[in-house]
Design a protein around this motif. Structure first.
Motif, PDB file in Angstrom:
ATOM      1  N   GLU A  99       0.813  -1.220   0.000  1.00 34.48           N
ATOM      2  CA  GLU A  99       0.000   0.000   0.000  1.00 34.48           C
ATOM      3  C   GLU A  99       0.847   1.270   0.000  1.00 34.48           C
ATOM      4  OE1 GLU A  99      -2.611  -0.769   3.311  1.00 34.48           O
ATOM      5  OE2 GLU A  99      -4.156  -1.670   2.008  1.00 34.48           O
ATOM      6  N   LYS A 100       2.095   1.162   0.453  1.00 38.63           N
ATOM      7  CA  LYS A 100       3.023   2.302   0.384  1.00 38.63           C
ATOM      8  C   LYS A 100       3.649   2.443  -1.000  1.00 38.63           C
ATOM      9  CE  LYS A 100       4.518   2.429   5.236  1.00 38.63           C
ATOM     10  NZ  LYS A 100       5.660   2.119   6.143  1.00 38.63           N
ATOM     11  N   GLY A 101       3.324   1.506  -1.896  1.00 41.53           N
ATOM     12  CA  GLY A 101       3.842   1.585  -3.260  1.00 41.53           C
ATOM     13  C   GLY A 101       5.183   0.920  -3.469  1.00 41.53           C
ATOM     14  N   HIS A 102       5.613   0.092  -2.500  1.00 42.90           N
ATOM     15  CA  HIS A 102       6.938  -0.522  -2.594  1.00 42.90           C
ATOM     16  C   HIS A 102       6.939  -1.880  -3.303  1.00 42.90           C
ATOM     17  CE1 HIS A 102       8.641   2.637  -0.233  1.00 42.90           C
ATOM     18  NE2 HIS A 102       8.068   2.274   0.910  1.00 42.90           N
ATOM     19  N   LEU A 103       5.782  -2.522  -3.419  1.00 43.55           N
ATOM     20  CA  LEU A 103       5.704  -3.829  -4.068  1.00 43.55           C
ATOM     21  C   LEU A 103       4.836  -3.730  -5.319  1.00 43.55           C
ATOM     22  CD1 LEU A 103       5.238  -6.192  -0.974  1.00 43.55           C
ATOM     23  CD2 LEU A 103       7.216  -6.145  -2.504  1.00 43.55           C
ATOM     24  N   ALA A 104       5.296  -4.355  -6.392  1.00 46.78           N
ATOM     25  CA  ALA A 104       4.578  -4.292  -7.669  1.00 46.78           C
ATOM     26  C   ALA A 104       3.458  -5.337  -7.722  1.00 46.78           C
ATOM     27  CB  ALA A 104       5.559  -4.534  -8.813  1.00 46.78           C
ATOM     28  N   SER A 105       2.408  -5.048  -8.479  1.00 41.88           N
ATOM     29  CA  SER A 105       1.364  -6.037  -8.763  1.00 41.88           C
ATOM     30  C   SER A 105       1.975  -7.168  -9.593  1.00 41.88           C
ATOM     31  CB  SER A 105       0.221  -5.398  -9.543  1.00 41.88           C
ATOM     32  OG  SER A 105      -0.619  -6.411 -10.069  1.00 41.88           O
ATOM     33  N   LEU A 106       1.618  -8.406  -9.226  1.00 44.50           N
ATOM     34  CA  LEU A 106       2.126  -9.564  -9.969  1.00 44.50           C
ATOM     35  C   LEU A 106       0.987 -10.319 -10.657  1.00 44.50           C
ATOM     36  CD1 LEU A 106       4.772 -10.957  -7.419  1.00 44.50           C
ATOM     37  CD2 LEU A 106       5.134  -9.379  -9.334  1.00 44.50           C
ATOM     38  N   ASN A 107      -0.146  -9.646 -10.845  1.00 42.99           N
ATOM     39  CA  ASN A 107      -1.308 -10.299 -11.446  1.00 42.99           C
ATOM     40  C   ASN A 107      -0.988 -10.937 -12.798  1.00 42.99           C
ATOM     41  OD1 ASN A 107      -2.845  -9.547  -9.285  1.00 42.99           O
ATOM     42  ND2 ASN A 107      -3.991  -7.954 -10.332  1.00 42.99           N
ATOM     43  N   ASP A 108      -0.147 -10.276 -13.592  1.00 40.42           N
ATOM     44  CA  ASP A 108       0.136 -10.745 -14.947  1.00 40.42           C
ATOM     45  C   ASP A 108       1.421 -11.561 -15.035  1.00 40.42           C
ATOM     46  OD1 ASP A 108      -2.130  -9.382 -15.840  1.00 40.42           O
ATOM     47  OD2 ASP A 108      -1.000  -7.511 -16.053  1.00 40.42           O
ATOM     48  N   LEU A 109       2.021 -11.880 -13.898  1.00 39.49           N
ATOM     49  CA  LEU A 109       3.282 -12.625 -13.916  1.00 39.49           C
ATOM     50  C   LEU A 109       3.044 -14.064 -14.370  1.00 39.49           C
ATOM     51  CD1 LEU A 109       6.381 -12.351 -12.864  1.00 39.49           C
ATOM     52  CD2 LEU A 109       5.550 -13.807 -10.999  1.00 39.49           C
ATOM     53  N   PRO A 110       3.753 -14.531 -15.390  1.00 40.63           N
ATOM     54  CA  PRO A 110       3.641 -15.939 -15.783  1.00 40.63           C
ATOM     55  C   PRO A 110       3.975 -16.847 -14.597  1.00 40.63           C
ATOM     56  CG  PRO A 110       4.848 -14.713 -17.453  1.00 40.63           C
ATOM     57  CD  PRO A 110       4.693 -13.791 -16.275  1.00 40.63           C
ATOM     58  N   GLY A 111       3.110 -17.805 -14.333  1.00 36.59           N
ATOM     59  CA  GLY A 111       3.301 -18.717 -13.205  1.00 36.59           C
ATOM     60  C   GLY A 111       2.311 -18.510 -12.086  1.00 36.59           C
ATOM     61  N   MET A 112       1.700 -17.307 -12.005  1.00 32.35           N
ATOM     62  CA  MET A 112       0.763 -17.057 -10.908  1.00 32.35           C
ATOM     63  C   MET A 112      -0.494 -17.924 -11.017  1.00 32.35           C
ATOM     64  SD  MET A 112       2.184 -15.081  -8.751  1.00 32.35           S
ATOM     65  CE  MET A 112       1.002 -14.260  -7.694  1.00 32.35           C
ATOM     66  N   GLU A 113      -0.734 -18.459 -12.222  1.00 31.51           N
ATOM     67  CA  GLU A 113      -1.881 -19.352 -12.396  1.00 31.51           C
ATOM     68  C   GLU A 113      -1.686 -20.676 -11.659  1.00 31.51           C
ATOM     69  OE1 GLU A 113       1.058 -20.209 -15.697  1.00 31.51           O
ATOM     70  OE2 GLU A 113       0.241 -18.391 -14.765  1.00 31.51           O
ATOM     71  N   ASN A 114      -0.467 -20.894 -11.131  1.00 28.86           N
ATOM     72  CA  ASN A 114      -0.171 -22.145 -10.409  1.00 28.86           C
ATOM     73  C   ASN A 114      -0.637 -22.114  -8.952  1.00 28.86           C
ATOM     74  OD1 ASN A 114       1.100 -23.135 -12.696  1.00 28.86           O
ATOM     75  ND2 ASN A 114       3.139 -22.476 -12.052  1.00 28.86           N
ATOM     76  N   PHE A 115      -1.286 -21.019  -8.535  1.00 28.84           N
ATOM     77  CA  PHE A 115      -1.669 -20.881  -7.132  1.00 28.84           C
ATOM     78  C   PHE A 115      -3.167 -20.623  -6.983  1.00 28.84           C
ATOM     79  CE2 PHE A 115       2.705 -19.471  -7.672  1.00 28.84           C
ATOM     80  CZ  PHE A 115       3.371 -20.296  -6.772  1.00 28.84           C
ATOM     81  N   THR A 116      -3.768 -21.248  -5.969  1.00 25.80           N
ATOM     82  CA  THR A 116      -5.189 -21.058  -5.689  1.00 25.80           C
ATOM     83  C   THR A 116      -5.405 -19.739  -4.934  1.00 25.80           C
ATOM     84  OG1 THR A 116      -5.085 -22.099  -3.504  1.00 25.80           O
ATOM     85  CG2 THR A 116      -5.454 -23.560  -5.409  1.00 25.80           C
ATOM     86  N   PRO A 117      -6.643 -19.248  -4.859  1.00 26.90           N
ATOM     87  CA  PRO A 117      -6.906 -18.047  -4.065  1.00 26.90           C
ATOM     88  C   PRO A 117      -6.489 -18.185  -2.596  1.00 26.90           C
ATOM     89  CG  PRO A 117      -8.761 -18.479  -5.521  1.00 26.90           C
ATOM     90  CD  PRO A 117      -7.825 -19.654  -5.651  1.00 26.90           C
ATOM     91  N   VAL A 118      -6.664 -19.375  -2.008  1.00 24.94           N
ATOM     92  CA  VAL A 118      -6.232 -19.578  -0.614  1.00 24.94           C
ATOM     93  C   VAL A 118      -4.715 -19.467  -0.521  1.00 24.94           C
ATOM     94  CG1 VAL A 118      -6.120 -21.220   1.318  1.00 24.94           C
ATOM     95  CG2 VAL A 118      -8.232 -20.978   0.036  1.00 24.94           C
ATOM     96  N   ALA A 119      -4.008 -20.036  -1.499  1.00 27.98           N
ATOM     97  CA  ALA A 119      -2.535 -19.967  -1.507  1.00 27.98           C
ATOM     98  C   ALA A 119      -2.052 -18.531  -1.607  1.00 27.98           C
ATOM     99  CB  ALA A 119      -1.984 -20.790  -2.669  1.00 27.98           C
ATOM    100  N   LYS A 120      -2.790 -17.698  -2.347  1.00 26.53           N
ATOM    101  CA  LYS A 120      -2.389 -16.301  -2.559  1.00 26.53           C
ATOM    102  C   LYS A 120      -2.945 -15.349  -1.506  1.00 26.53           C
ATOM    103  CE  LYS A 120      -3.916 -16.332  -6.901  1.00 26.53           C
ATOM    104  NZ  LYS A 120      -4.197 -15.966  -8.300  1.00 26.53           N
ATOM    105  N   SER A 121      -3.804 -15.862  -0.608  1.00 27.43           N
ATOM    106  CA  SER A 121      -4.574 -14.976   0.277  1.00 27.43           C
ATOM    107  C   SER A 121      -3.721 -14.097   1.190  1.00 27.43           C
ATOM    108  CB  SER A 121      -5.549 -15.800   1.131  1.00 27.43           C
ATOM    109  OG  SER A 121      -4.842 -16.717   1.947  1.00 27.43           O
TER     110      SER A 121
END
Length: 419
Positions: A99-121
């Motif tokens: 929220e301070k802007g220090h970490l980038a969104s990884l929504n489009d990162l190849p490989g993120m489809e390997n994780f469930t919503p609980v895993a990413k929660s």
């Protein structure tokens, strides 16, 4: 003369070319982490595996002492001197960094489809729209037991609540072993190894946790009081003086062979393997009745994200995509038995005790600890209050209902569910 000039030209070209190659190979990514106990694993296994497939990208693992990590990392981030890759603690600490802007969104990162919503929660915004760290590992709750003790007493692995207490009665009647090694002095042990271990069985894991956040359930409802009622019944089985027993005392009682059952987190596996001189096994939290759905606390522990100020974002994303791969999952989980991959591709564990824990994912529904996301942001802090009340219930100084009422009253004083 021409020959000399040609030689000079070729030498200059050669130097320029070699400088160009050196420059191309000169991308070094620094990883910030609090896991200083992982240094050898990174240097000997993780980094060589990545660099072998990604020439031109070098990784430097640069850990900080766990107790200093949050403050040190925030100072570096504010000063613009933090590493390219940020190891993420679960839930609110990392959300604040995002929220301070220090970490980038990884929504489009190849490989993120390997994780469930609980895993990413643990690394996803409250609205569920943005994930900002790649999940690396979780820890699983259950019970580790002394196989030699069970064999000697003819006890089968308990599958139901009734079988669990029958086993404890048999161990207590024999008198050779303390039935269960757990103390209440450190408070968190009672909550983490007790309430959060067996609780998902009663509040039905994610169903109950999300209902609590939405305000559709209260901590005074039956599914949340019931685990306290079960904990209250543990008291006769914990051995003399359990009220003054620390977490380290509990570990020692079990590994020295003096207790038959240990309410556990999977992070104990590595230590117990080096200390216990007997065969060990593990079983998941018993269900209420035969045939019921099994639930486990499969709690997100560690992830890794991209510093928005990194000058090598593309190379860092290559590394993060690799962290999201089954190859990384296999290396990491088998190097640290008890810290399990969150990747949807199952990892076969080399350690038999770790394999037993992770096998529960195939038959039990996973959830995270109920207090960790959203519900411990105010004062009184629900996580810390749950420590106190879990210990009070086991000690017998609070009834299960009174403990639940205190927790709900504290939560109501600051938390208003979003409508």
């Amino acid at each position: 003369m021409k020959n000399t000039a040609l030689k000079g030209f070729l030498l200059a070209s050669s130097l320029l070319t070699s400088v160009g190659f050196a420059h191309a190979a000169d991308v070094t990514l620094t990883v910030e982490s609090w896991r200083n106990d992982d240094l050898q694993i990174w240097q000997e296994k993780i980094i060589p595996a990545f660099e072998a497939k990604n020439p031109g990208i070098k990784i430097v693992f640069s850990p900080t002492a766990p107790t200093e990590y949050n403050a040190a990392l925030n100072a570096k981030l504010d000063a613009g001197s933090a590493g390219d890759l940020i190891t993420c603690r679960p839930f609110d600490p990392s959300l604040a960094v995002f929220e301070k802007g220090h970490l980038a969104s990884l929504n489009d990162l190849p490989g993120m489809e390997n994780f469930t919503p609980v895993a990413k929660s643990a690394w996803t915004t409250d609205d569920g729209k943005t994930t900002f760290c790649v999940p690396m590992a979780s820890v699983i709750h259950g019970f580790i037991y002394n196989k030699d003790a069970f064999d000697k007493l003819g006890i089968s692995i308990p599958k139901t609540e009734a079988e669990f207490f029958a086993a404890l009665d048999k161990i207590k009647a024999d008198g050779t072993y303390i039935p269960m090694a757990m103390g209440t002095k450190d408070l968190w042990e009672a909550a983490t190894m007790g309430y959060q271990n067996i609780g998902p069985t009663y509040w039905k894991g994610e169903e109950g946790r999300t209902a609590l956040i939405k305000g559709e359930q209260k901590l005074t409802d039956k599914p949340w009081v019931e685990p306290f009622e079960v904990l209250a019944k543990w008291k006769p089985y914990l051995g003399d003086g359990f009220e003054a027993q620390t977490y380290a005392d509990s570990q020692n009682l079990f590994t020295l062979g003096r207790a038959a059952i240990y309410p556990a987190g999977s992070w104990e596996i590595g230590l117990f393997n080096t200390q216990a001189q007997f065969k060990m096994g593990a079983f998941p939290p018993p269900v209420k009745n035969a045939g019921d759905t099994c639930y486990i606390s499969d709690h997100n522990d560690i992830g890794i994200g991209l510093n928005t100020k990194s000058t090598h974002a593309e190379e860092a994303k290559k590394f993060l995509s690799w962290v999201a791969s089954p190859e990384f999952a296999n290396i990491y989980a088998n190097s640290l038995p008890g810290f399990f991959s969150l990747n949807s591709t199952p990892v076969k564990m080399n350690d038999p005790l770790a394999q037993e824990f992770v096998s529960w994912r195939e038959k039990c529904k996973p959830t995270i600890r109920s207090t960790y996301k959203i519900l411990s942001r105010g004062t009184p802090n629900l996580e810390n209050e749950t420590w106190v009340e879990s210990a009070n219930v086991i000690n017998g100084t609070d009834t299960p209902q009174a403990a639940a009422e205190k927790l709900q009253k504290g939560l109501d004083s600051w938390y208003k569910p979003a409508k």
